[in-house]
Motif scaffolding. Sequence first.
Motif, short mmCIF file in Angstrom:
data_model
loop_
_atom_site.label_atom_id
_atom_site.label_comp_id
_atom_site.label_asym_id
_atom_site.label_seq_id
_atom_site.Cartn_x
_atom_site.Cartn_y
_atom_site.Cartn_z
N GLN A 144 -5.61 14.60 16.54
CA GLN A 144 -4.86 13.82 17.52
C GLN A 144 -3.38 14.21 17.51
N VAL A 145 -2.81 14.36 16.33
CA VAL A 145 -1.40 14.73 16.20
C VAL A 145 -1.14 16.10 16.83
N VAL A 146 -1.99 17.07 16.52
CA VAL A 146 -1.81 18.42 17.08
C VAL A 146 -1.91 18.38 18.60
N CYS A 147 -2.87 17.64 19.12
CA CYS A 147 -3.05 17.53 20.57
C CYS A 147 -1.82 16.94 21.22
N TRP A 148 -1.29 15.87 20.65
CA TRP A 148 -0.11 15.22 21.24
C TRP A 148 1.14 16.07 21.10
N CYS A 149 1.26 16.81 20.00
CA CYS A 149 2.41 17.71 19.86
C CYS A 149 2.37 18.79 20.94
N ARG A 150 1.16 19.29 21.22
CA ARG A 150 1.05 20.29 22.28
C ARG A 150 1.41 19.69 23.64
N GLU A 151 0.95 18.47 23.91
CA GLU A 151 1.29 17.82 25.17
C GLU A 151 2.80 17.59 25.26
N PRO B 214 -4.21 -3.39 18.67
CA PRO B 214 -4.92 -4.26 17.72
C PRO B 214 -6.35 -3.81 17.43
N ASP B 215 -6.97 -3.08 18.37
CA ASP B 215 -8.33 -2.61 18.11
C ASP B 215 -8.36 -1.21 17.52
N GLY B 216 -7.20 -0.72 17.04
CA GLY B 216 -7.16 0.52 16.28
C GLY B 216 -7.07 1.80 17.09
N ILE B 217 -6.69 1.73 18.36
CA ILE B 217 -6.58 2.93 19.20
C ILE B 217 -5.14 3.44 19.17
N PRO B 218 -4.90 4.70 18.75
CA PRO B 218 -3.54 5.25 18.75
C PRO B 218 -3.03 5.39 20.18
N VAL B 219 -1.77 4.96 20.41
CA VAL B 219 -1.20 5.02 21.75
C VAL B 219 0.16 5.72 21.78
N SER B 220 0.74 6.00 20.62
CA SER B 220 2.03 6.67 20.57
C SER B 220 2.23 7.23 19.17
N PRO C 271 1.48 9.40 25.54
CA PRO C 271 0.83 9.97 26.73
C PRO C 271 1.32 9.29 28.00
N ALA C 272 1.39 10.06 29.07
CA ALA C 272 2.00 9.58 30.32
C ALA C 272 1.40 8.26 30.81
N HIS C 273 0.10 8.10 30.70
CA HIS C 273 -0.53 6.91 31.26
C HIS C 273 -0.31 5.66 30.42
N LEU C 274 0.32 5.83 29.24
CA LEU C 274 0.57 4.69 28.36
C LEU C 274 2.06 4.36 28.24
N ARG C 275 2.91 5.04 28.99
CA ARG C 275 4.35 4.84 28.86
C ARG C 275 4.80 3.55 29.56
N GLY C 276 5.99 3.11 29.18
CA GLY C 276 6.57 1.92 29.77
C GLY C 276 6.10 0.62 29.16
N ARG C 277 5.45 0.69 28.01
CA ARG C 277 4.92 -0.52 27.37
C ARG C 277 5.59 -0.82 26.03
N GLY C 278 6.61 -0.02 25.68
CA GLY C 278 7.34 -0.27 24.43
C GLY C 278 6.77 0.40 23.22
N THR D 292 13.76 7.32 29.98
CA THR D 292 13.06 6.71 28.85
C THR D 292 13.62 7.23 27.54
N SER D 293 13.89 8.52 27.47
CA SER D 293 14.44 9.12 26.27
C SER D 293 15.80 8.54 25.95
N ILE D 294 16.65 8.36 26.97
CA ILE D 294 17.97 7.81 26.76
C ILE D 294 17.87 6.38 26.24
#
Length: 284
Positions: free
Chosen positions: A160-167, A202-208, A228-235, A266-268
């Motif tokens: 998962q970490v490698v995949c997200w680093c590539r993204e 809470p159900d153990g799914i990584p989101v960030s 991931p783009a579809h999970l942004r804006g939620r803190g 978002t980065s700022i």
Amino acid sequence: MLPDGWQLADDVADFLARAGDFLRFRPALHNTPLTDIEKLRTRGVDSHSAAATVFGLLESRGEVCAIFYRTPRGYLWVTPLPAEQAGTLAAQLAGLGHSPSGVLADHDTATAFADAWQRHTDAAPAPFWQTHLYRLGTLTPPQPRPEGRGRVAGERDHEQVVCWCREFCVDVGEQSSIDLIDSGSWADSRFGDRHFTLWETPDGIPVSMAAATSIVGGMIRVDPVYTPAHLRGRGYAGAVTVEVSHAALAAGATDVVLFTDPANLTSIELGAIIVAARPGDRAR
């Protein structure tokens, strides 16, 4: 005593013996040289990389006042310099036949170096990366805090970490890291020595996720932070960054720094609000 002026070195241990105090004097400002050079020191430089690795330091009255180094991938990092000294460095490196693939420095130093490099080589410069450096002030969790918790990534999270680093690299256009990841050279990528933390629901799914360097000179750098783009804006990014920063302080870090993209709102917000930071120190 060595004469004043730029001195070249090809041995990382000798370089650190002479320039280490200078770098550690401003650990937030010098965060990238500290982590890059520590990685070269601990992992060593193979024969192929050694040919591309160059270290230099500027001395005045027996004291180091600036350094540069060229990484095995060809990038030249330079600490802040007056325009005249940046030009002198460009002229000296051009005269020695060095040809960096890019120059990374604060805006004024990079501009002066690029102008001088063009005069000496006729190579037209082109900007390729802009960022703001922030240093942790007051650690302020996001409000409202998103549901879930932070968790240190383990071996089962590696894919998962490698995949997200590539993204992340795709998002920021970091092709050299994409190439290393795709070739299976994870350890040689700039992420290979990072310590990752995940934010999961809470159900153990990584989101960030957020990562941190090891502590060097009392400093850690949070890098990268990715949702991931579809999970942004939620803190989620803010929450996991707070987790990483809190862990760094608990481990004894005195400086926690973060680079943000000035073109990415978002980065700022992550740098200026979630981490409640102030711009990194200027030169010594």
